[in-house]
Design a protein around this motif. Structure first.
Motif, PDB file in Angstrom:
ATOM      1  N   ILE A 162      51.965  42.855  68.685  1.00 59.51           N
ATOM      2  CA  ILE A 162      51.450  42.269  67.125  1.00 59.51           C
ATOM      3  C   ILE A 162      51.343  42.955  65.950  1.00 59.51           C
ATOM      4  O   ILE A 162      50.769  42.821  65.186  1.00 59.51           O
ATOM      5  CB  ILE A 162      50.033  41.643  67.619  1.00 59.51           C
ATOM      6  CG1 ILE A 162      49.492  40.543  66.828  1.00 59.51           C
ATOM      7  CG2 ILE A 162      48.978  43.304  67.917  1.00 59.51           C
ATOM      8  CD1 ILE A 162      48.289  40.110  66.997  1.00 59.51           C
ATOM      9  N   ASN A 163      51.258  44.220  66.462  1.00 56.29           N
ATOM     10  CA  ASN A 163      51.582  45.748  65.955  1.00 56.29           C
ATOM     11  C   ASN A 163      53.168  45.971  64.469  1.00 56.29           C
ATOM     12  O   ASN A 163      52.737  46.975  64.042  1.00 56.29           O
ATOM     13  CB  ASN A 163      51.145  47.050  66.493  1.00 56.29           C
ATOM     14  CG  ASN A 163      49.965  46.486  67.288  1.00 56.29           C
ATOM     15  OD1 ASN A 163      48.953  46.557  66.329  1.00 56.29           O
ATOM     16  ND2 ASN A 163      49.985  47.117  68.295  1.00 56.29           N
ATOM     17  N   SER A 164      53.634  44.788  64.841  1.00 58.46           N
ATOM     18  CA  SER A 164      54.932  45.033  64.569  1.00 58.46           C
ATOM     19  C   SER A 164      55.572  43.896  63.567  1.00 58.46           C
ATOM     20  O   SER A 164      56.127  43.503  62.575  1.00 58.46           O
ATOM     21  CB  SER A 164      56.413  45.815  65.198  1.00 58.46           C
ATOM     22  OG  SER A 164      56.601  43.869  66.183  1.00 58.46           O
ATOM     23  N   VAL A 165      54.567  42.203  64.085  1.00 59.81           N
ATOM     24  CA  VAL A 165      55.045  41.336  62.670  1.00 59.81           C
ATOM     25  C   VAL A 165      54.765  41.546  61.474  1.00 59.81           C
ATOM     26  O   VAL A 165      53.608  42.072  61.232  1.00 59.81           O
ATOM     27  CB  VAL A 165      54.034  40.450  64.077  1.00 59.81           C
ATOM     28  CG1 VAL A 165      54.643  40.375  65.004  1.00 59.81           C
ATOM     29  CG2 VAL A 165      53.033  39.995  63.854  1.00 59.81           C
ATOM     30  N   ASP A 186      45.636  43.239  56.785  1.00 61.76           N
ATOM     31  CA  ASP A 186      44.887  44.114  56.233  1.00 61.76           C
ATOM     32  C   ASP A 186      43.713  44.956  57.578  1.00 61.76           C
ATOM     33  O   ASP A 186      43.704  45.488  57.329  1.00 61.76           O
ATOM     34  CB  ASP A 186      44.163  43.433  55.010  1.00 61.76           C
ATOM     35  CG  ASP A 186      44.489  42.879  54.043  1.00 61.76           C
ATOM     36  OD1 ASP A 186      46.077  43.985  53.984  1.00 61.76           O
ATOM     37  OD2 ASP A 186      44.183  42.248  53.373  1.00 61.76           O
ATOM     38  N   TYR A 187      43.372  43.642  58.532  1.00 63.75           N
ATOM     39  CA  TYR A 187      42.246  44.407  59.409  1.00 63.75           C
ATOM     40  C   TYR A 187      43.367  45.106  60.206  1.00 63.75           C
ATOM     41  O   TYR A 187      42.572  45.738  61.309  1.00 63.75           O
ATOM     42  CB  TYR A 187      41.799  42.957  59.662  1.00 63.75           C
ATOM     43  CG  TYR A 187      40.787  43.572  61.018  1.00 63.75           C
ATOM     44  CD1 TYR A 187      39.823  43.810  60.494  1.00 63.75           C
ATOM     45  CD2 TYR A 187      41.020  42.971  62.448  1.00 63.75           C
ATOM     46  CE1 TYR A 187      38.269  43.922  61.588  1.00 63.75           C
ATOM     47  CE2 TYR A 187      40.275  43.467  63.251  1.00 63.75           C
ATOM     48  CZ  TYR A 187      38.592  43.969  62.847  1.00 63.75           C
ATOM     49  OH  TYR A 187      37.984  44.520  63.767  1.00 63.75           O
ATOM     50  N   ARG A 188      44.486  45.441  60.447  1.00 62.43           N
ATOM     51  CA  ARG A 188      45.225  45.741  62.033  1.00 62.43           C
ATOM     52  C   ARG A 188      45.542  47.636  60.829  1.00 62.43           C
ATOM     53  O   ARG A 188      45.556  48.231  61.588  1.00 62.43           O
ATOM     54  CB  ARG A 188      46.639  45.343  61.940  1.00 62.43           C
ATOM     55  CG  ARG A 188      47.877  45.708  62.489  1.00 62.43           C
ATOM     56  CD  ARG A 188      48.656  45.113  62.833  1.00 62.43           C
ATOM     57  NE  ARG A 188      49.634  45.348  62.348  1.00 62.43           N
ATOM     58  CZ  ARG A 188      50.897  44.098  61.988  1.00 62.43           C
ATOM     59  NH1 ARG A 188      51.464  44.099  62.416  1.00 62.43           N
ATOM     60  NH2 ARG A 188      51.607  44.782  60.150  1.00 62.43           N
ATOM     61  N   GLN A 192      44.349  51.092  62.913  1.00 64.44           N
ATOM     62  CA  GLN A 192      45.804  51.728  62.890  1.00 64.44           C
ATOM     63  C   GLN A 192      45.984  50.978  63.565  1.00 64.44           C
ATOM     64  O   GLN A 192      47.041  51.348  64.445  1.00 64.44           O
ATOM     65  CB  GLN A 192      44.978  53.195  63.170  1.00 64.44           C
ATOM     66  CG  GLN A 192      44.038  53.242  62.091  1.00 64.44           C
ATOM     67  CD  GLN A 192      43.676  55.306  62.899  1.00 64.44           C
ATOM     68  OE1 GLN A 192      44.487  56.318  62.737  1.00 64.44           O
ATOM     69  NE2 GLN A 192      42.808  55.333  62.108  1.00 64.44           N
ATOM     70  N   GLY A 193      46.029  49.610  64.405  1.00 62.96           N
ATOM     71  CA  GLY A 193      46.747  48.922  64.976  1.00 62.96           C
ATOM     72  C   GLY A 193      46.176  47.899  65.596  1.00 62.96           C
ATOM     73  O   GLY A 193      44.893  49.033  66.125  1.00 62.96           O
ATOM     74  N   PHE A 194      46.434  47.455  66.725  1.00 60.25           N
ATOM     75  CA  PHE A 194      45.904  46.215  67.281  1.00 60.25           C
ATOM     76  C   PHE A 194      45.703  46.913  68.526  1.00 60.25           C
ATOM     77  O   PHE A 194      46.818  47.638  68.935  1.00 60.25           O
ATOM     78  CB  PHE A 194      45.945  44.725  67.633  1.00 60.25           C
ATOM     79  CG  PHE A 194      45.557  44.681  66.530  1.00 60.25           C
ATOM     80  CD1 PHE A 194      44.400  44.002  65.787  1.00 60.25           C
ATOM     81  CD2 PHE A 194      46.785  43.472  65.296  1.00 60.25           C
ATOM     82  CE1 PHE A 194      43.660  42.776  65.470  1.00 60.25           C
ATOM     83  CE2 PHE A 194      45.924  42.740  64.555  1.00 60.25           C
ATOM     84  CZ  PHE A 194      45.066  42.377  64.133  1.00 60.25           C
TER      85      PHE A 194
END
Length: 290
Positions: A162-165, A186-188, A192-194
């Protein structure tokens, strides 16, 4: 004197009127004294209404108490967050053990393994284990129980990190348009990443059902590299910028730091009065004491 006597002289008609008036007054007093105006029927109706009202109030109270009890739905114990664990009755040490196990890329595949990893007692395990929901391939009799790495999971269920989608990947999910996709990205970025899958549920105005769909296709497979803030050297504004901190909590942290001169460990934050223990693991992702 004659004038005074004239006021007390009455003719026959006047004396008769006064006599009948007194007689009427005595008659009315006799009625009030001897006649019972109370009604058993009225009292009975009133009592029945009171009993019915009391029953209705008791029913409403029971419904309210039932609504206050958190409902537990089937869930994968691998994705228990600190908040979810707190709701289930797990201790902080037990939650930390689970998160540490998951941070190494391992997955729990059985109730027994969950207890061995977290150390929860038998009574708590008996209460929450009926709600455990593992993927079908982990419950197959032909599979030997062991920790599976994230790479193995990805090959089995084909989930992407999910951090690269991209926003375009997210828009492929039914219910997510351009605005929601941008809001998730934006929230990710703000995080700074989930770091935890359940952080997807924190996205503003993202329906829980849609967030669940996101996690059906994407998950945290690679932990982000978060730039931690040194709590002893950071400014008030820098600490306040952390997603999970508001002004009042940041103020409490700085007041505590002023009292102890220097915070030796982030674990000390748990000592602060009113500190949200259920959010500690999330907050600790962004703070350091060294």
């Amino acid at each position: 004197m004659n004038t005074l006597k004239s006021h007390f002289r009455y003719n026959t008609s006047q004396r008769n009127g006064i006599f009948f008036l007194l007689l009427f007054i005595v008659f009315l007093q006799g009625i009030f004294f001897f006649v019972d105006f109370s009604s058993d029927e009225t009292n009975a109706v009133s009592q029945n209404e009171i009993v019915a009202f009391q029953h209705e109030m008791d029913s409403l109270k029971r419904v309210e108490l039932e609504n206050r009890i958190p409902k537990i739905y089937p869930f994968n114990p691998n994705f228990i967050t600190d908040f979810k664990g707190h709701q289930l009755g797990m201790g902080l040490d037990e939650i930390d053990k689970l998160l540490a196990f998951r941070a190494k890329g391992n997955y729990i595949n059985s109730t027994k393994q969950f207890q061995e990893t977290t150390g929860v007692n038998d009574s708590l395990l008996a209460a929450i284990s009926p709600y455990f929901k593992f993927p079908e391939w982990t419950t197959s009799k032909n599979i030997i129980e062991k920790p599976y790495s994230k790479i193995t999971i990805e090959k089995s269920i084909l989930k992407k990190d999910i951090n690269s989608v991209s926003a375009e990947d997210l828009k492929m999910i039914n219910g997510i348009g351009e605005k929601l996709a941008k809001r998730i990205i934006d929230y990710r970025t703000k995080l700074q990443g989930f770091s935890i899958n359940d952080q997807v549920y924190e996205v503003w105005a993202l329906d829980k059902e849609i967030a669940g769909k996101v996690l059906q296709y994407f998950e945290v497979t690679n932990l982000p590299k978060i730039q931690k803030i040194n709590i002893n050297t950071a400014t008030f504004k820098e600490v306040l910028s952390i997603v999970y901190l508001d002004y009042e909590l940041t103020k409490k942290i700085f007041n505590y730091k002023n009292q102890v001169a220097e915070i030796q460990s982030i674990q000390e934050l748990k000592k602060i009065d009113g500190f949200p223990l259920d959010k500690f693991n999330r907050i600790a992702l962004y703070l350091d004491a060294k």
